[in-house]
Design an enzyme around this catalytic site. Structure first.
Site, PDB file in Angstrom:
ATOM      1  CG  HIS A 192      -6.278   0.891   0.691  1.00  0.00           C
ATOM      2  ND1 HIS A 192      -5.310   1.464  -0.105  1.00  0.00           N
ATOM      3  CD2 HIS A 192      -5.629   0.305   1.727  1.00  0.00           C
ATOM      4  CE1 HIS A 192      -4.125   1.237   0.448  1.00  0.00           C
ATOM      5  NE2 HIS A 192      -4.290   0.548   1.542  1.00  0.00           N
TER       6      HIS A 192
ATOM      7  CG  PHE B 182      -0.379  -5.628   4.211  1.00  0.00           C
ATOM      8  CD1 PHE B 182      -0.901  -4.796   5.189  1.00  0.00           C
ATOM      9  CD2 PHE B 182      -1.230  -6.528   3.582  1.00  0.00           C
ATOM     10  CE1 PHE B 182      -2.239  -4.852   5.531  1.00  0.00           C
ATOM     11  CE2 PHE B 182      -2.582  -6.601   3.921  1.00  0.00           C
ATOM     12  CZ  PHE B 182      -3.086  -5.757   4.893  1.00  0.00           C
TER      13      PHE B 182
ATOM     14  CG  HIS C 187      -1.936   4.561   4.685  1.00  0.00           C
ATOM     15  ND1 HIS C 187      -1.749   4.475   3.319  1.00  0.00           N
ATOM     16  CD2 HIS C 187      -2.141   3.288   5.115  1.00  0.00           C
ATOM     17  CE1 HIS C 187      -1.831   3.192   2.954  1.00  0.00           C
ATOM     18  NE2 HIS C 187      -2.076   2.469   4.016  1.00  0.00           N
TER      19      HIS C 187
ATOM     20  CE  LYS D 156      -5.442   4.428   1.537  1.00  0.00           C
ATOM     21  NZ  LYS D 156      -4.511   5.554   1.746  1.00  0.00           N
TER      22      LYS D 156
ATOM     23  CB  CYS E 198      -0.940  -0.009   1.200  1.00  0.00           C
ATOM     24  SG  CYS E 198      -1.779  -1.588   1.382  1.00  0.00           S
TER      25      CYS E 198
ATOM     26  CD  GLU F  29      -1.811   7.809   8.738  1.00  0.00           C
ATOM     27  OE1 GLU F  29      -1.291   8.576   7.899  1.00  0.00           O
ATOM     28  OE2 GLU F  29      -2.816   7.122   8.481  1.00  0.00           O
TER      29      GLU F  29
END
Length: 412
Positions: free
Chosen positions: A339, A397, A302, A334, A163, A313
């Site tokens: 996403h 990830f 994010h 998002k 991502c 975050e």
């Protein structure tokens, strides 16, 4: 100090618009791209909602035969790159093709090709598998196809950091221009993973939302968030060395100011709980840009709408900015497009450029119920304010953290 790098073109294929103008109009409207999955029958799936690209036809952007030899993720990238090149007014007949490169990443490549050919293999045997299966499927083919379509012979790379791919792709292109490896780079990300195995895999991981209400499915930082919504699409930008851009009279949208990366070295899917890795990426990007934390007034987070990501975050922002964190406007794109995995950071980069250009910070759509542990300013409403910098985060990830800082262009 390396060469200055500016943004001179942008292109986007998104769930809320098939070009930058449509996408940005959708963002300002607070339009959401979420609806019931139509790409396959998802009625037996726990998650039945996604942010699909609507009305896209590859042949509208490239030769029909060329489109037939590309999977959707590559088609999206070529379409976004075409818009970005036209927007930049980049005439390859006047350029040294070996000084114009590509850094377009995809986190996954084509799950469609893999599923389709696996079915053939199981049903009809190995002799029936498409000879082009491998080049259709592998994720570097988006970058490869962009270079082939437009005759770009410079550095050609495909960054894969899940991502964080889109942000890393633009960051590595920034470095390539900054340090003289190229004069121009087409950079961004692309993804198309709304497939049976894509949705099943992310659902099994409990990463996808458990809500099938399109108004309450992707709600970053909201107390009721339950996971992300799979999106798809592509965003590509033209990054150019400043003097090269000025010499050809290019329109300059913004300047890329700083880039920072770290790894959590913690867990394959969860960010580090204290936010240390993401905080360091932000600190490195600020040091690279030569800006102090108190100069940052806005962060494009994010913000995936998963419990862990949004919480950790938030902790990272507090760690990187200290007392100043509470004064920063934070939003998540998002909340409208879901996403886009490997394309997410690239779409969010374009959002940052447009926000700098217009002095407008979009709201985090759907954010209603504050979470006691996520206690910063997540832009429940849109804000009009003059911005000098926009900081964008991407966390992938594997523990990948990437931060890029865009700056309003000034002659100096």
């Amino acid at each position: 100090m390396g060469r200055r790098v500016v943004v001179t073109g942008m292109g986007a294929i998104t769930p809320i618009g098939l070009n930058v103008e449509e996408f940005w109009a959708g963002v300002k409207e607070g339009r959401i791209g979420f609806d019931t999955i139509t790409k396959f029958d998802a009625s037996e799936y726990k998650c039945q909602i996604a942010a699909e690209v609507k009305g896209f036809e590859g042949k509208n952007y490239m030769d029909f035969k060329a489109a037939k030899r590309m999977e959707l993720f590559s088609q999206y990238a070529v379409a976004a790159a075409k818009e970005a090149m036209e927007d930049a007014g980049l005439d390859m007949e006047k350029e040294d093709a070996y000084r114009v490169g590509v850094s377009v990443g995809s986190g996954i490549g084509s799950l469609q090709a893999m599923e389709r050919e696996h079915t053939k293999l199981m049903d009809k045997g190995p002799s029936r598998v498409n000879p082009l299966m491998v080049p259709l499927m592998i994720c570097n083919m988006a970058a490869g196809n962009v270079s082939i379509q437009f005759g770009l012979k410079g550095k050609n790379i495909n960054v894969v950091t899940a991502c964080a791919t889109g942000t890393n792709s633009i960051g590595e292109a920034f470095r390539s221009v900054q340090y003289g490896e190229a004069d121009v780079m087409l950079a961004g990300g692309t993804e198309s993973s709304i497939t049976p195995v894509g949705i099943a895999g992310f659902t099994a991981l409990t990463a996808l939302t458990s809500s099938n209400d399109k108004n309450r499915c992707s709600i970053p930082f909201d107390k009721e968030r339950s996971g992300f919504v799979m999106g798809e699409g592509s965003a590509v930008v033209v990054l150019e060395e400043l003097e090269h851009a000025k010499k050809r009279g290019a329109k300059i949208y913004a300047e890329v100011a700083g880039y920072g990366c770290t790894a959590d070295a913690y867990h394959i899917t969860s960010p580090a709980e204290d936010g240390e890795g993401a905080a360091k990426a932000m600190e490195f990007a600020m040091a690279d840009a030569g800006v102090k934390p108190e100069e940052i007034a806005y962060i494009n987070a994010h913000g995936t709408s998963t419990h862990h990501n949004d919480l950790f975050e938030t902790r990272a922002i507090k760690k990187a900015f200290g007392d100043h964190a509470g004064a920063i406007k934070i939003n998540s794109t998002k909340s409208m497009v879901g996403h886009l995995l490997g394309a997410a950071g690239a779409v969010e980069f374009i959002t940052c450029v447009k926000e700098l250009e217009e002095g407008y910070i979009h709201r985090t759509v759907g954010y209603q119920i504050p979470d006691e542990e996520c206690d910063l300013d997540y832009c429940k409403d849109a804000v009009e304010m003059d911005l000098k910098y926009a900081l964008s985060n991407s966390l992938g990830f594997g523990g990948h953290n990437a931060t890029i800082i865009v700056k309003k262009y000034e002659e100096q």
